[in-house]
Design an enzyme around this catalytic site. Structure first.
Site, PDB file in Angstrom:
ATOM      1  N   LYS A   1      -0.669 -12.983  12.690  1.00 41.09           N
ATOM      2  CA  LYS A   1      -1.604 -11.890  12.357  1.00 41.09           C
ATOM      3  C   LYS A   1      -2.423 -12.279  11.128  1.00 41.09           C
ATOM      4  CE  LYS A   1      -0.086  -8.206   9.911  1.00 41.09           C
ATOM      5  NZ  LYS A   1      -0.850  -7.963   8.676  1.00 41.09           N
ATOM      6  N   ASN A   2      -1.742 -12.805  10.106  1.00 43.65           N
ATOM      7  CA  ASN A   2      -2.421 -13.040   8.827  1.00 43.65           C
ATOM      8  C   ASN A   2      -3.230 -14.324   8.778  1.00 43.65           C
ATOM      9  OD1 ASN A   2      -1.432 -10.625   8.082  1.00 43.65           O
ATOM     10  ND2 ASN A   2       0.163 -11.408   6.720  1.00 43.65           N
TER      11      ASN A   2
ATOM     12  N   CYS B   1      -3.008   1.831   0.105  1.00 42.69           N
ATOM     13  CA  CYS B   1      -2.227   2.014   1.329  1.00 42.69           C
ATOM     14  C   CYS B   1      -0.791   2.286   0.869  1.00 42.69           C
ATOM     15  CB  CYS B   1      -2.297   0.767   2.203  1.00 42.69           C
ATOM     16  SG  CYS B   1      -1.362  -0.568   1.503  1.00 42.69           S
TER      17      CYS B   1
ATOM     18  N   ARG C   1      -3.865  -1.901  -4.148  1.00 41.14           N
ATOM     19  CA  ARG C   1      -4.497  -3.074  -3.526  1.00 41.14           C
ATOM     20  C   ARG C   1      -6.019  -3.107  -3.762  1.00 41.14           C
ATOM     21  NH1 ARG C   1      -1.746  -3.779   2.260  1.00 41.14           N
ATOM     22  NH2 ARG C   1      -2.449  -5.942   1.996  1.00 41.14           N
TER      23      ARG C   1
ATOM     24  N   ASP D   1       6.502 -10.263   2.426  1.00 43.87           N
ATOM     25  CA  ASP D   1       6.507  -9.698   3.784  1.00 43.87           C
ATOM     26  C   ASP D   1       7.859  -9.849   4.476  1.00 43.87           C
ATOM     27  OD1 ASP D   1       3.081 -10.653   4.626  1.00 43.87           O
ATOM     28  OD2 ASP D   1       3.927  -9.124   3.322  1.00 43.87           O
TER      29      ASP D   1
ATOM     30  N   ARG E   1       1.169  -2.737  14.630  1.00 54.04           N
ATOM     31  CA  ARG E   1       0.075  -3.366  13.884  1.00 54.04           C
ATOM     32  C   ARG E   1       0.309  -4.865  13.773  1.00 54.04           C
ATOM     33  NH1 ARG E   1      -2.110  -0.574   8.573  1.00 54.04           N
ATOM     34  NH2 ARG E   1      -3.244  -2.509   8.797  1.00 54.04           N
TER      35      ARG E   1
HETATM   36  C1  EPZ Z   1      -2.164 -10.473   2.345  1.00 51.52           C
HETATM   37  O1  EPZ Z   1      -2.618  -9.236   1.836  1.00 51.52           O
HETATM   38  C2  EPZ Z   1      -1.390 -10.133   3.611  1.00 51.52           C
HETATM   39  N1  EPZ Z   1      -2.271  -9.476   4.567  1.00 51.52           N
HETATM   40  C3  EPZ Z   1      -0.216  -9.210   3.278  1.00 51.52           C
HETATM   41  O2  EPZ Z   1       0.529  -9.005   4.473  1.00 51.52           O
HETATM   42  C4  EPZ Z   1       0.677  -9.927   2.268  1.00 51.52           C
HETATM   43  O3  EPZ Z   1       1.730  -9.066   1.896  1.00 51.52           O
HETATM   44  C5  EPZ Z   1      -0.135 -10.306   1.025  1.00 51.52           C
HETATM   45  O4  EPZ Z   1      -1.273 -11.128   1.430  1.00 51.52           O
HETATM   46  C6  EPZ Z   1       0.681 -11.101   0.015  1.00 51.52           C
HETATM   47  O5  EPZ Z   1       1.173 -12.255   0.608  1.00 51.52           O
HETATM   48  C7  EPZ Z   1      -3.130 -10.249   5.294  1.00 51.52           C
HETATM   49  O6  EPZ Z   1      -3.161 -11.462   5.159  1.00 51.52           O
HETATM   50  C8  EPZ Z   1      -4.006  -9.530   6.264  1.00 51.52           C
HETATM   51  P1  EPZ Z   1      -3.226 -10.165  -1.994  1.00 51.52           P
HETATM   52  P2  EPZ Z   1      -3.717  -9.231   0.635  1.00 51.52           P
HETATM   53  O7  EPZ Z   1      -4.697 -10.013  -2.166  1.00 51.52           O
HETATM   54  O8  EPZ Z   1      -4.701 -10.312   0.849  1.00 51.52           O
HETATM   55  C9  EPZ Z   1      -3.373  -7.662  -5.994  1.00 51.52           C
HETATM   56  C10 EPZ Z   1       1.652  -7.779   6.108  1.00 51.52           C
HETATM   57  O9  EPZ Z   1       2.697  -7.106   6.078  1.00 51.52           O
HETATM   58  N2  EPZ Z   1      -4.830  -7.854  -5.903  1.00 51.52           N
HETATM   59  O10 EPZ Z   1      -2.600 -11.510  -2.176  1.00 51.52           O
HETATM   60  O11 EPZ Z   1      -4.195  -7.839   0.481  1.00 51.52           O
HETATM   61  C11 EPZ Z   1      -2.897  -6.688  -4.923  1.00 51.52           C
HETATM   62  O12 EPZ Z   1      -3.027  -5.358  -5.396  1.00 51.52           O
HETATM   63  C12 EPZ Z   1       0.636  -7.669   4.988  1.00 51.52           C
HETATM   64  O13 EPZ Z   1       1.348  -8.608   7.012  1.00 51.52           O
HETATM   65  C13 EPZ Z   1      -5.631  -7.449  -6.961  1.00 51.52           C
HETATM   66  O14 EPZ Z   1      -5.146  -6.936  -7.972  1.00 51.52           O
HETATM   67  O15 EPZ Z   1      -2.763  -9.608  -0.584  1.00 51.52           O
HETATM   68  C14 EPZ Z   1      -1.456  -7.065  -4.722  1.00 51.52           C
HETATM   69  O16 EPZ Z   1      -0.647  -6.422  -5.691  1.00 51.52           O
HETATM   70  C15 EPZ Z   1       1.060  -6.643   3.943  1.00 51.52           C
HETATM   71  N3  EPZ Z   1      -6.977  -7.611  -6.873  1.00 51.52           N
HETATM   72  C16 EPZ Z   1      -1.450  -8.570  -4.982  1.00 51.52           C
HETATM   73  O17 EPZ Z   1      -2.688  -8.871  -5.665  1.00 51.52           O
HETATM   74  C17 EPZ Z   1      -7.573  -8.187  -5.766  1.00 51.52           C
HETATM   75  O18 EPZ Z   1      -8.809  -8.334  -5.744  1.00 51.52           O
HETATM   76  C18 EPZ Z   1      -1.391  -9.401  -3.706  1.00 51.52           C
HETATM   77  O19 EPZ Z   1      -2.530  -9.084  -2.976  1.00 51.52           O
HETATM   78  C19 EPZ Z   1      -6.736  -8.595  -4.696  1.00 51.52           C
HETATM   79  C20 EPZ Z   1      -5.370  -8.422  -4.783  1.00 51.52           C
END
Ligand code: EPZ
Length: 430
Positions: free
Chosen positions: A22-23, A118, A123, A308, A400
């Protein structure tokens, strides 16, 4: 609303086929916006988040053909006319924000509803936006939308304050067609980033260093469509390996590679789960004898323990004598499964961002409610080992991110089915 009914106590045995990631599929679908002409993606999982991303692409004006049985999606973005992803779509899936970079890179403008928070946290997308500005985009926020504009993005240098997966993906896409070279420092290193870079390079891109914290992207004039197959889903694989271990069975997942799950597999090993890796066959197996031991898990960015898989691993600790501790360092609220596991008899105490799990002799089946994708999967795992019947509601969360979740578990011996109506309940028996 569908529910999943599971009667605990079965020992799982067999090999589970792993679907496409998915990711990886989500950012790659967004990156098709960078390509001229029709791009065919193979090994795409047929799950709700993919349906959502397809809806976003269609709203932009792309032509998308989905061949569900073949797990194939063909996208032609040449006639994208409205570079706008509306609120009603983005609110269902925050990964919609991944179209912003590709839109501003190809059309000079992207307007995407702010994703909002969410269940697992606020996020924000501040890193996405700061990175796009470093490439010359002009960012404005209005009426709950973010607008990124630039006549032509130019290569630049950007150090991510945190190795955000989504921000890295957005910036790799934006830089792929920018003029000149882009250097991303402190980039996310997840395998899905490598898959995205491999996809773009297959279309004629020039990205090097994906999978490391320093990614170099030489902007190219255009990308020509080439068929691409998405990597398998390592989080699905990890989920099923836990299912095999906690039921005392022998479960293999295929295709899967050790390098994509190294930290998780090391933790399984520490927890007393014998793991056999046959990289040549791309197969990973867990098998008895299990002598579960308490563990301390700290989620981290890749290559650390994946957030995850935190909820799923916790289910293993719930029946493990002694105290296990889980530190969730990535998201601010990713312990929603804890309250539901407690209702099944688990002993879990949350202190700050850590969960302290004390093993109990057994869990009792209950009606439990899913709240996020991975928490839902963890509740089904708990149902596999609980005494009696567990009913998991709101399984749209599971849909999902997991393709045919209960079917794959039933195929290796789980007493599980999806209840689309009450009739099934009777069929399940006591
Ligand atoms: C990706 O989400 C994955 N989703 C998530 O999987 C996964 O948990 C996450 O990476 C961490 O590995 C997809 O790939 C579609 P991040 P993403 O940006 O990109 C903070 C699942 O269950 N942050 O690395 O949203 C954020 O708030 C899902 O498959 C900022 O502060 O993750 C979070 O605390 C859930 N500012 C942390 O970084 C930003 O601009 C990690 O977020 C972006 C992120």
């Amino acid at each position: 609303m569908d529910r999943i009914l599971v009667n605990g106590g079965r020992v799982l045995k067999g090999e589970i086929p792993i679907s496409g990631s998915k990711n990886a599929a989500l950012p790659i679908l967004a990156a098709t916006i960078l390509c001229r002409g029709a791009v065919t993606l193979k090994n795409v999982p047929m799950i709700r988040d993919i349906t959502s991303m397809v809806a976003v692409l269609r709203t932009l004006g792309a032509e998308v053909r989905v061949e569900r049985k073949e797990n194939r999606v063909t996208v032609n973005t040449e006639r994208i006319v409205r570079p706008e992803a509306p609120y009603e779509l983005v609110k269902t899936m925050r990964a919609s924000i991944l179209v912003l970079g590709p839109l501003v890179a190809t059309l000079g403008r992207g307007r995407v509803s702010l994703p909002g928070g969410c269940a697992i946290g606020t996020r924000p997308i501040d890193i996405h936006l700061a990175g796009l500005e470093a490439l010359g985009a002009e960012i404005t926020l209005e009426h709950g939308y973010v607008i990124a504009e630039s006549r032509r993005l130019r290569g630049g240098y950007f150090r991510l304050p945190f190795p955000s997966v989504g921000a890295t993906e957005n910036l790799v896409c934006a830089a792929a067609l920018a003029s000149g070279r882009t250097i991303l420092e402190n980039a996310a290193r997840e395998p899905e980033i490598v898959d995205l870079a491999d996809f773009i390079n297959a279309q004629g891109g020039a990205i090097s260093g994906a999978g490391t914290e320093r990614i170099e992207i030489e902007g190219v004039g255009s990308l020509a469509p080439r068929e691409y197959s998405v990597m398998p889903d390592r989080i699905e694989a990890g989920t099923f390996l836990v299912a095999g271990a906690i039921t005392g069975g022998r479960i293999a997942v295929r295709p899967m590679r050790r390098v994509w799950l190294a930290s998780f597999l090391d933790t399984l090993d520490q927890a007393g789960v014998p793991v056999a890796v046959e990289d040549a066959e791309e197969r990973i197996t867990v098998s008895p004898p299990y002598r579960f031991r308490p563990v301390e898990v700290r989620t981290a960015v890749f290559p650390g323990f994946p957030t995850d898989l935190q909820a799923q691993m916790m289910v293993l600790s719930v029946l493990t004598e002694g105290e296990s501790v889980y530190h969730e360092t990535i998201f601010e609220n990713r312990f929603m499964h804890v309250a539901e596991l407690r209702r099944m008899g688990a002993h879990i105490e949350i202190v700050g961002k850590s969960a302290h799990v004390r093993g109990v002799p057994f869990l009792s089946g209950a009606e439990v409610m899913a709240s996020d994708l991975r928490a839902s999967a963890a509740l089904v795992l708990a149902g596999l080992i609980a005494r009696g019947r567990t009913t998991v509601t709101r399984v749209y969360h599971i849909d999902r991110g997991y393709e045919r979740f209960e079917e794959k578990l039933a195929a290796v011996g789980a007493d599980i089915l999806r209840d689309r109506d009450a009739a099934n309940e009777a069929r399940m028996g006591s």
